[in-house]
Design a protein around this motif. Structure first.
Motif, PDB file in Angstrom:
ATOM      1  N   ARG A 166       0.845  -1.197   0.000  1.00 46.56           N
ATOM      2  CA  ARG A 166       0.000   0.000   0.000  1.00 46.56           C
ATOM      3  C   ARG A 166       0.872   1.236   0.000  1.00 46.56           C
ATOM      4  O   ARG A 166       0.636   2.180  -0.758  1.00 46.56           O
ATOM      5  N   ASP A 167       1.894   1.221   0.847  1.00 48.18           N
ATOM      6  CA  ASP A 167       2.774   2.380   0.914  1.00 48.18           C
ATOM      7  C   ASP A 167       3.354   2.689  -0.458  1.00 48.18           C
ATOM      8  O   ASP A 167       3.401   3.842  -0.879  1.00 48.18           O
ATOM      9  N   GLY A 168       3.801   1.638  -1.127  1.00 49.18           N
ATOM     10  CA  GLY A 168       4.405   1.847  -2.429  1.00 49.18           C
ATOM     11  C   GLY A 168       3.450   2.573  -3.361  1.00 49.18           C
ATOM     12  O   GLY A 168       3.843   3.502  -4.083  1.00 49.18           O
ATOM     13  N   SER A 169       2.221   2.183  -3.311  1.00 53.32           N
ATOM     14  CA  SER A 169       1.255   2.779  -4.216  1.00 53.32           C
ATOM     15  C   SER A 169       0.878   4.194  -3.779  1.00 53.32           C
ATOM     16  O   SER A 169       0.846   5.117  -4.601  1.00 53.32           O
ATOM     17  N   PHE A 170       0.645   4.378  -2.492  1.00 50.04           N
ATOM     18  CA  PHE A 170       0.319   5.721  -2.016  1.00 50.04           C
ATOM     19  C   PHE A 170       1.457   6.676  -2.323  1.00 50.04           C
ATOM     20  O   PHE A 170       1.251   7.837  -2.685  1.00 50.04           O
ATOM     21  N   GLY A 171       2.666   6.187  -2.165  1.00 49.23           N
ATOM     22  CA  GLY A 171       3.838   7.025  -2.383  1.00 49.23           C
ATOM     23  C   GLY A 171       3.931   7.536  -3.797  1.00 49.23           C
ATOM     24  O   GLY A 171       4.604   8.521  -4.068  1.00 49.23           O
ATOM     25  N   LEU A 172       3.262   6.851  -4.707  1.00 50.49           N
ATOM     26  CA  LEU A 172       3.271   7.298  -6.096  1.00 50.49           C
ATOM     27  C   LEU A 172       2.086   8.206  -6.372  1.00 50.49           C
ATOM     28  O   LEU A 172       1.845   8.594  -7.510  1.00 50.49           O
ATOM     29  N   GLY A 173       1.328   8.507  -5.354  1.00 50.07           N
ATOM     30  CA  GLY A 173       0.193   9.394  -5.546  1.00 50.07           C
ATOM     31  C   GLY A 173      -1.053   8.696  -6.020  1.00 50.07           C
ATOM     32  O   GLY A 173      -1.901   9.315  -6.656  1.00 50.07           O
ATOM     33  N   ALA A 174      -1.155   7.408  -5.711  1.00 55.75           N
ATOM     34  CA  ALA A 174      -2.382   6.709  -6.089  1.00 55.75           C
ATOM     35  C   ALA A 174      -3.441   6.966  -5.033  1.00 55.75           C
ATOM     36  O   ALA A 174      -3.133   7.156  -3.856  1.00 55.75           O
ATOM     37  N   THR A 175      -4.683   6.993  -5.464  1.00 57.85           N
ATOM     38  CA  THR A 175      -5.748   7.105  -4.474  1.00 57.85           C
ATOM     39  C   THR A 175      -5.947   5.736  -3.851  1.00 57.85           C
ATOM     40  O   THR A 175      -5.432   4.731  -4.333  1.00 57.85           O
ATOM     41  N   GLU A 207      -7.513   3.286  -6.233  1.00 54.55           N
ATOM     42  CA  GLU A 207      -6.571   2.796  -7.256  1.00 54.55           C
ATOM     43  C   GLU A 207      -5.634   1.763  -6.657  1.00 54.55           C
ATOM     44  O   GLU A 207      -5.335   0.729  -7.273  1.00 54.55           O
ATOM     45  N   THR A 208      -5.189   2.054  -5.443  1.00 53.38           N
ATOM     46  CA  THR A 208      -4.324   1.109  -4.764  1.00 53.38           C
ATOM     47  C   THR A 208      -5.027  -0.243  -4.597  1.00 53.38           C
ATOM     48  O   THR A 208      -4.461  -1.298  -4.889  1.00 53.38           O
TER      49      THR A 208
END
Ligand SMILES: Nc1ncnc2c1ncn2[C@@H]1O[C@H](COP(=O)(O)OP(=O)(O)OP(=O)(O)O)[C@@H](O)[C@H]1O
Ligand SMILES: Nc1ncnc2c1ncn2[C@@H]1O[C@H](COP(=O)(O)OP(=O)(O)OP(=O)(O)O)[C@@H](O)[C@H]1O
Ligand SMILES: [Mg+2]
Ligand SMILES: [Mg+2]
Lengths: 319, 486, 265, 447, 265
Positions: free
Chosen positions: B369-378, B381-382
């Motif tokens: 999850r962190d990886g995805s949030f860190g890319l600015g995913a909602t 989307e995550t």
């Protein structure tokens, strides 16, 4: 194993439980264990062999079949007693607040059969309302909840209503003329949803009538008697169904109920003889007994049955 | 000695063995447990297993064999003439057992000696009532040979039990001594007990295989029987299902198979999105408090007896769909329909999808999850692009489970979809499923040996083969899409 | 802390991209970041150094609100990006994180193919108009992260099947692919060999032309090589912050000095 | 930087103002969340509807109408010879006792001076449950000293009278009902006013055995609760360990080859086997082959075990699969054996999923009727099974069986009892699952 | 490869702890380790160096059969520990791994308390007789891994709530606590600051007195500081293996030379 084991028809089940309960109360023997599961399965279990692991009595809403007897014989169950406990009336009923119906088998045939005779020729059934079938009936859409083909009741319905209606309307003649020797077409029903098979029990039929107020359902007499505050019963050939009219044979749609006892278990399973004696005694199966109170049509020939049970006469070969 | 006591003794010995094992291991290590190959507990465990398991096996085998041996001996004692007409030796033997039980009870109550029991044989008439008082009801008077047989039966049983007790305890002791004597510092007790446990695991996984064999075996005989009465060609290729009491039935499987697929499909169409979205919401968005209440609440749906769902379909959903959809749309007037059954079944299946998926989603590591949030995913989307793919195998498992349940469900279909076998695309028409027909044909009033009843077995068999095929496909699909994290 | 110095710097720095004031971070009761004031300039590389466990990652994560995902974590104080408070209620962390990208300390590739890992960001942000452009972005990003040569033949193999260093570079490529305005990199070269490290450092240098980069590193040399500003953290405090050259040559705080010379840990 | 020039960064602009794309994405986000809420709403709403209907129908089953009156246990009727010989006492059947009760009630009516026109003595008889006579008889046989005394008894009223007090039967419906008369209802009203007839908590519903169709008022769940409890013990003791063990083997130990594929497919396939087929299996294997008795909880338990196994195995495997491999590596790397790794690390992390499997599996097992149909458990059983282990071999019913049976009965009084039985079943389920739910909450964690 | 040189070395090395011959490792079709022959001496530190993705971790994992856990991974050739083939069917990998401990490249603490993380090994191997001894071992190990001071007040907090470097040291402590004969460390200092690194290097040096240590590192300096032997891997091949001093001063293979001097990656 100490207790008697009984299985079979769910129509006979309530009567058997009533007797079993009273038996357990008044005798030193344990209360018999009574299962439903259907006549076919009951007879199959009865015929599985002799011994503790097999049941003692099979309840049946129809007469035993030759194939069952053969199965029994092949498993060493040679002697079976057939006990007719009375009759079951089959009634047609609709929602209490709906219209009154007075049917004849011909009405039912014309309402539900796939092919009916119109002006002397066999045509596809297009009747929409009961009034289309018979001008005396209310102009209400036809919707019938009839027992599914798993039910013994359906067989009675087929024979006593549909076939009778088929004969009466002349459809049987027409079919035979058209090459259907045994008039098998009599039993072919419409598939456009006016006749609905019910694989469940009468309670389901009742619930369905609740949900479809204009429907007619097929019930057992005892079920109807317990729900007279919800259902309006229809007459058949002008006769109101009741224990009396059925016992006298005036009301046409009824059938005998049986149970079959594995004779080899008599004298081995404690209480078995006592139970069957008790079942057919006047106290139980007589016209004033609890079974009749519940809706069993008492067998006019009960005395004969009592005698047969007392002497342990096995059933004669089917004719 | 009663079996219960014997088992207690064996388990007691095993417990003692456990302690001895630990003690001995520590002794052998000279008090320094670090010198042991395996932890002392494993030594104890291996002694325990060697004490209990062989002894229990002996008990089990003995209990299976003893009745066979004894009855063979005892049944020889019963005079031919004492077997009533039409009855069988088997039934008389059950009488023998019952009398023996009664004798045991009397003996226990009144502290009788063997001789006194033998003397009871003199008054066989009185015996019946005595037995009756002891709680053993008999259907008729005891025959002399039956009485003798009962006594022998009783004696042999008692001797057998004594012998069993002695030998089982001996075996247990032998196991204890043997395994305790094996204990050395270097003894690989962990490997021994782990292999043992693994064996148990393998055994457990065989239960499933055996069940399958059992099912096939119990279906195949009657299915063959059915196909002797009814042509397999018609069964597989006929498009009508119309059983009759008097024979001449059409028993084509297609309408039922179609109904099964259709109803299950509708049910899944409802349950999978609802279940999955609930699972996602519970595991990703909901607070701990909400989750800890809602999740068990939804699980109640799986525990409500199906008959309640059936009635719900019959009384509420069916008429509702008829009045507001079917009739206005001109799609029929039936209150039972595929849609009704499917929807209601879908409700039942929600927890199958939601609870399990929720656990699996929860198990996806936070780093994903962190990886995805860190890319600015909602968050959504995550969930959709990272978490669901990672949790896919488990989710597919959950869906398969739900599908399985849907295929096997009876009551809801009977009440919701009706009992009419039809091949139709209209979801607002009544239809039925294979399972329903298996139940109804099997419990019906038709004679057993007729094709109308036996068809139940053939239906079961076909359904089994059919779902097997589906599962094989599912396995390969899952294999293909499986994604492993970390 | 030394507010005076900070104001001084804020004047001489060309442009402040992120500014933090009195930032406190707590993990439950554990006060992990204490009262940190810092201004991160635009178009420069800022290095965070400090002993392990001093709060570098924690502070870094608070700059793009990644701490929001840790339930027990609480952030106080004010952090602004281009003058806007990022903890403002109206701020959408998603938009924030799109601007402030992050490479985590532990490589965490998605359980997807290498290609999909890199394409993930551009896809969700709609940075490309078609497949060809996306391919282009993926290749570019992998090249810049010095991974292209190793994976170009297995773009559709799972990203989790890469070696440790490769995964780290994959995560860098993934972050670069979304072209954030600020890139937070938590020890981006910890698992890389010298050559790969040099390539990543080159990338950082290149990024500096347009963006602001914050890197956490344990390698003093690396900090000296790539950064223009350096912040030294110790036990949750920002001990010293200033021009990299100055920090390494003339540290003002004794703690900084002893850390740089290898005496405190 | 070249890249940025080629694709001007779209994230520029204020943080406080969402750009178009972010707004769209956030709307999608909100929608997604909303879907989740709606989904949960649907599930909860369905639950609430079902529960209200069950509770609405069934709660009344927990109260029952009783008649409290002094009953003279007339020695002349009960012990004609006057010698208190048990054998003779037994000869007096329930019919005799029934008469006693009717006499007592008639006397009470007279004493109270209640006059209802056209009331026949059979009407009075029908107001008392048939069960009452049996209960009194049991009591007297158990304590012959009572004979000759006048004791205050609280006996069951007939189901229709009960129905009248609960609003199921009305004066209008009574007119059409052959089983109850308007006169009886009038009399009932008078007796209710005088506190002779009244409702009180229905312990019998929880403790008594099933009763026949003639006595819905006496039907209880005692045997069924015991039977279900016995079966669940068997299921719990067998299916959870076997299921978890099998899953561990398949996930952690089994070589990945054709053979394990076969087992895997085979297990998912078992999950799709209709429950009735498990009944066929049970009949064939446990009863016909192994010679276990009919209608016995042990057989039911075994069948249900086989039926729930696939559920537990599938869920457990999914949960085990979801444990990250790095945890296993960590343990193996310091020399833990595979078994230790599994028991110390994998199982605790997979525990929530395993418990979910257990919860769902047991729920299914507890509520299932179809397989019991073929092994003789869908039966009318009046005698209580003994304590385990022997009791596992005695005939017993089960809660879903009781529900199934009662919904099929003709007398409408059984409708409320069936719903009551469902309530008991759900309470049973909750009690059974509480431990699992609490445990699961403890084991849940993210890493 | 150069078999001659290998034989030479085997003679002059005091004691060979692990010896690998013609080892091949495949991930599916990917040939990750090609024909590697190596002898790891006892009571010495061996460093594996090489560019990222060259197979260091893979080879390391094959030394204690950790590769067994990767389904697609296949190992060929012969690896012996004290002369016994570790891939022999009779060998219990559990016992092997108890002897040959491992610290992984990515820190992977158990989701348990810090104490339990460290105590796990001693517990399953029965290394302590009582709680006091266990406490002692845990403290010792944490001290040796230079983590004690940071965590002594929160021994029962979860190990997953530590910083990256702390987790790494926790994993080192965990591995040390079981006192293995050989310790394989995959980049044990990648997330550590210079002081912690120095402490871990000290630990490694200390371990060398009794045990054999293999470390993978990207830092040439570290390899030079702590190891006595160095192996250079490149693209799955063992390019060169020898005394550390010699490798760093007089590499024989041009590839080694260019790697050390920072020319190939
Ligand atoms: N689980 C796996 N599945 C498939 N390929 C793998 C796997 N692990 C590693 N590889 C591949 O094997 C090769 C060697 O990987 P390895 O992890 O041994 O590299 P390394 O030398 O440790 O690199 P680093 O310094 O980056 O950790 C790489 O090409 C990598 O992509
Ligand atoms: N999720 C968490 N829960 C609780 N405490 C945490 C958590 N993450 C970090 N901490 C604690 O906060 C402090 C700062 O941690 P942080 O990760 O910021 O250190 P760091 O400077 O990044 O160290 P390293 O160089 O080792 O990565 C440490 O004491 C750490 O134990
Ligand atoms: Mg960090
Ligand atoms: Mg590596």
């Amino acid at each position: 194993r100490d207790q008697i084991q009984i299985a079979g028809s769910s129509t006979v089940l309530p009567y058997a439980t009533i007797v079993a309960e009273a038996f357990g109360e008044n005798f030193d023997f344990p209360t018999p264990v009574v299962e439903g599961g259907g006549s076919g399965a009951g007879r199959k279990k009865l015929c599985e062999g002799v011994g503790e692991n097999t049941i003692d009595i099979a309840n049946s809403s129809s007469r035993i079949k030759q194939s069952d007897i053969d199965l029994c014989a092949s498993n060493g169950v040679n002697e079976i007693m057939e006990v007719r406990i009375g009759y079951d009336g089959i009634v047609f009923a609709s929602d209490l607040n709906g219209a009154e119906f007075a049917f004849t088998p011909a009405d039912w045939y014309n309402a539900l059969a796939a092919k009916v005779v119109k002006d002397g020729v066999l045509v596809d059934n297009t009747n929409k309302t009961w009034a289309d079938v018979n001008g005396d009936l209310p102009a209400q859409d036809i919707l019938a909840f009839i027992p599914g083909t798993k039910h013994g009741t359906r067989e009675v319905f087929d024979v006593k209503v549909l076939e009778a209606g088929c004969e009466a309307t002349g459809a049987a003649e027409a079919m035979k003329a058209a090459g259907d020797e045994k008039a098998e077409g009599c039993l072919a029903l419409r598939t456009d949803g006016v006749s609905v098979d019910i694989d469940g029990d009468y309670t389901e039929t009742l619930a369905r009538i609740d949900a479809n107020k204009n429907a007619i359902g097929v019930f057992g007499l005892s079920f109807y008697q317990n729900n007279t505050d919800k259902l309006r019963v229809a007459t058949m050939d002008g006769i109101v169904p009741s224990t009396e009219t059925i016992a006298s044979g005036d009301y046409p749609v009824s059938r005998p109920l049986f149970f079959y006892v594995k004779k080899a278990h008599l004298g081995v399973i404690p209480g078995l003889q006592e139970y069957i004696d008790f079942f057919v005694s006047d106290d139980m199966a007589g016209p004033d007994g609890p079974l009749a109170a519940y809706g069993l049509v008492s067998d006019p020939e009960l005395a004969k049955t009592q005698e047969m049970v007392a002497s342990g006469t096995p059933m004669a070969p089917l004719n | 000695m009663s079996i219960g006591l014997l088992l207690a003794i064996i388990l007691g010995l095993a417990a003692v063995g456990y302690v001895i094992g630990i003690r001995r291991a520590k002794d052998r290590a000279g008090g320094d447990t670090r010198r042991l190959h395996s932890l002392a507990g494993y030594h104890g465990q291996s002694v325990l297993l060697f004490t209990a398991v062989p002894a229990l096996l002996v008990v089990g085998a003995w209990l299976l064999l003893q009745p066979v041996v004894i009855e063979a001996r005892v049944s020889g004692m019963i005079a031919e003439s004492d077997v009533p007409q039409g009855s069988s030796l088997d039934l008389v033997m059950s009488d023998v057992r019952r009398v023996a039980d009664g004798l045991n009870a009397i003996a226990a109550n009144e502290q009788l000696t063997e001789d006194e029991i033998a003397a009871m044989g003199a008054d066989l008439g009185g015996l019946r009532s005595r037995l009756g008082n002891a709680g053993v009801a008999l259907a008729s008077d005891v025959q002399p040979s039956v009485f003798e047989a009962s006594r022998t039966y009783r004696q042999m049983n008692n001797t057998g039990l004594t012998a069993l007790s002695i030998s089982a305890i001996l075996v247990a002791l032998a196991g204890l001594v043997f395994s305790a004597s094996r204990i050395q510092a270097e003894f690989r007790a962990r490997n021994v007990s782990e292999s043992f446990v693994k064996l148990l695991f393998i055994g457990s996984s065989f239960v499933a295989v055996l069940t399958t064999f059992g099912i096939i075996a119990s279906l195949v005989v009657e299915s063959v029987h059915f196909f002797q009465l009814y042509p397999i060609k018609d069964f597989l290729f006929s498009l009508t299902w119309n059983p009759q009491f008097r024979g001449g039935s059409d028993l084509g499987i297609w309408p039922l198979l179609w109904g099964t697929l259709y109803v299950s499909f509708v049910a899944l169409l409802f349950a999978v999105p609802v279940g999955l979205l609930s699972a996602i919401y519970l595991s990703e968005y909901a607070s701990k408090r909400v989750r800890s209440v809602v999740k068990p609440a939804i699980e109640i749906l799986a525990g409500i007896p199906t008959i309640v769902y059936g009635l719900f379909a019959l009384i509420t959903v069916g008429p509702f769909l008829r009045d507001y959809f079917a009739q206005p749309l001109g799609l029929g007037t039936s209150s039972s329909s595929v849609l009704t059954a499917g929807l209601v079944m879908g409700i039942m299946l929600i927890p199958f999808v939601s609870s399990l998926s929720d656990d699996i989603i929860n198990a996806v590591p936070q780093a994903m999850r962190d990886g995805s949030f860190g890319l600015g995913a909602t968050h959504s989307e995550t969930v959709r692009q990272v978490i669901l793919p990672a949790a896919l195998p488990g989710i597919v498992g959950a869906i398969l489970l739900a599908a399985s349940r849907a295929i096997g469900e009876t009551m809801i279909v009977v009440m919701g979809a009706g009992a009419a076998a039809k091949l139709s695309l209209n979801p607002l028409e009544a239809m039925t499923t294979i399972t329903v027909k298996i139940v109804s044909q099997l419990t019906g009033d038709t004679e057993f040996a007729s094709p109308e009843t036996l068809v139940a077995f053939a239906l079961g068999m076909m359904l089994f083969i059919f779902t097997l095929g589906l599962n094989v496909i599912a396995l390969y699909v899952v294999r293909k899409y499986r994604e492993q994290y970390e | 802390m030394n507010d005076m110095r900070l104001t001084e710097r804020a004047v001489d720095a060309t442009d402040v991209k992120i500014s933090a004031r009195k930032v406190q971070v707590y993990y439950g009761d554990n006060h992990a970041i204490k009262d940190v004031d810092v201004d991160i300039p635009d178009r420069m590389v800022t290095a965070f150094i400090g002993p392990s466990g001093c709060g570098k990652s924690t502070f870094l994560r608070s700059l793009n609100r990644m701490n929001d995902t840790i339930p027990i974590c609480r952030v106080e104080g004010k952090i602004t990006l281009d003058g806007e408070d990022i903890y403002d209620r109206r701020v959408d962390p998603v938009q924030l994180r799109a601007k402030v990208g992050m490479v985590f300390q532990k490589p965490n590739p998605f359980p997807k193919s290498i290609y999909d890992n890199v394409a993930y960001g551009p896809r969700i942000h709609g940075l490309t108009r078609n497949k060809a452009e996306l391919d282009e972005v993926v290749e570019q990003s992998l090249r810049r992260a010095a991974l292209w040569n190793e994976v170009k033949d297995r773009l559709h193999a799972p990203g989790t099947g890469l070696s440790g260093g490769q995964q780290q570079r994959l995560c860098i490529a993934r972050a670069v692919a979304t072209s954030p305005e600020v890139l937070l990199m938590d020890e981006p070269c910890s698992a890389l060999d010298p050559i790969a490290t040099a390539q990543v450092e080159e990338l950082i240098d290149e990024l500096r032309a347009n963006f602001s980069v914050v890197i956490v590193t344990h390698s003093m040399q690396q900090a000296a090589r790539v950064s223009q500003k350096t912040a030294f953290f110790h036990l949750g405090n920002l001990v010293e912050y200033g021009e990299t050259g100055q920090i390494f040559t003339k540290p003002q705080d004794p703690r900084t000095e002893s850390y740089i010379s290898g005496r405190i840990g | 930087m070249t890249d940025a020039v080629a694709h001007p960064t779209p994230h520029s602009g204020s943080l406080l103002r969402q750009d178009e794309r972010t707004r769209r994405r956030n709307n999608a986000e909100r929608r997604f969340r909303l879907y989740g809420q709606v989904a949960i709403g649907i599930a909860i709403m369905a639950l609430v509807i079902l529960l209200t209907s069950v509770l609405g129908n069934g709660l009344s089953a927990f109260r029952q109408t009783f008649i409290s009156m002094p009953v003279t246990l007339d020695a002349a009727v009960l012990d004609k010879k006057g010698n208190r010989d048990p054998a003779d006492l037994k000869k007096v059947t329930t019919i005799g006792y029934s008469k006693l009760l009717v006499n007592s009630l008639t006397q009470v009516i007279e004493e109270e001076g209640i006059v209802v026109e056209g009331l026949a003595s059979s009407d009075i008889k029908d107001m008392i449950s048939d069960e009452a006579a049996a209960q009194v008889r049991d009591r007297v046989l158990g304590n012959p000293d009572l004979i000759g005394q006048t004791v205050d008894l609280k006996v069951l009223a007939n189901g229709r009278i009960d129905g009248y007090l609960k609003g199921r039967v009305s004066m209008e419906s009574a007119e059409r009902d052959s089983n109850v008369s308007v006169n009886q209802l009038r009399l009932t009203e008078s007796l209710v006013e005088r506190g002779i007839i009244g409702k009180s908590f229905n312990w019998g519903f929880l403790t008594a055995a099933d009763a026949s169709e003639l006595r819905p008022e006496a039907a209880g769940l005692g045997v069924a609760i015991l039977g279900s409890a016995y079966m669940m013990i068997v299921v719990l003791v067998l299916s959870l360990p076997i299921g978890v063990a099998a899953s561990i083997y398949l996930e952690e130990f089994a070589p990945k080859n054709r053979w394990t594929d076969l087992i895997e497919v085979n297990i998912s396939n078992l999950a799709a086997v209709p429950s009735i087929v498990f009944g066929i299996l049970g009949l064939a294997i446990f009863i016909n082959f192994a010679g276990l008795p009919q209608s016995a909880p042990i057989v039911g338990g075994l069948v249900l075990t086989l039926m729930t196994l696939p559920t537990i195995i599938i869920t457990t495997r999914a949960a085990i699969k979801a444990v990250p491999p790095s945890i296993r590596d960590a343990a193996l790397g310091i020399g833990a054996s595979k078994m230790q790794t599994v028991f110390h690390h994998v199982l605790p992390l997979a525990m929530p999923g395993i418990l979910t499997g257990a919860i769902i599996g047991l729920a299914q097992a507890l509520g299932e009727t179809a397989p019991l149909l073929l092994i003789g458990m869908v039966a009318f059983v009046r005698d209580f099974p003994a304590a385990p282990p022997e009791g596992l071999f005695d005939p017993a019913a089960a809660l879903p069986v009781q529900v199934y049976n009662w919904t099929q009965r003709a007398d409408p009084a059984f409708v409320e009892r069936a719903s009551g039985a469902i309530i008991v079943l759900l309470v049973f389920l909750l009690v059974m699952n509480t431990a699992a739910i609490l445990l699961r909450r403890r084991f849940e964690r993210r890493w």
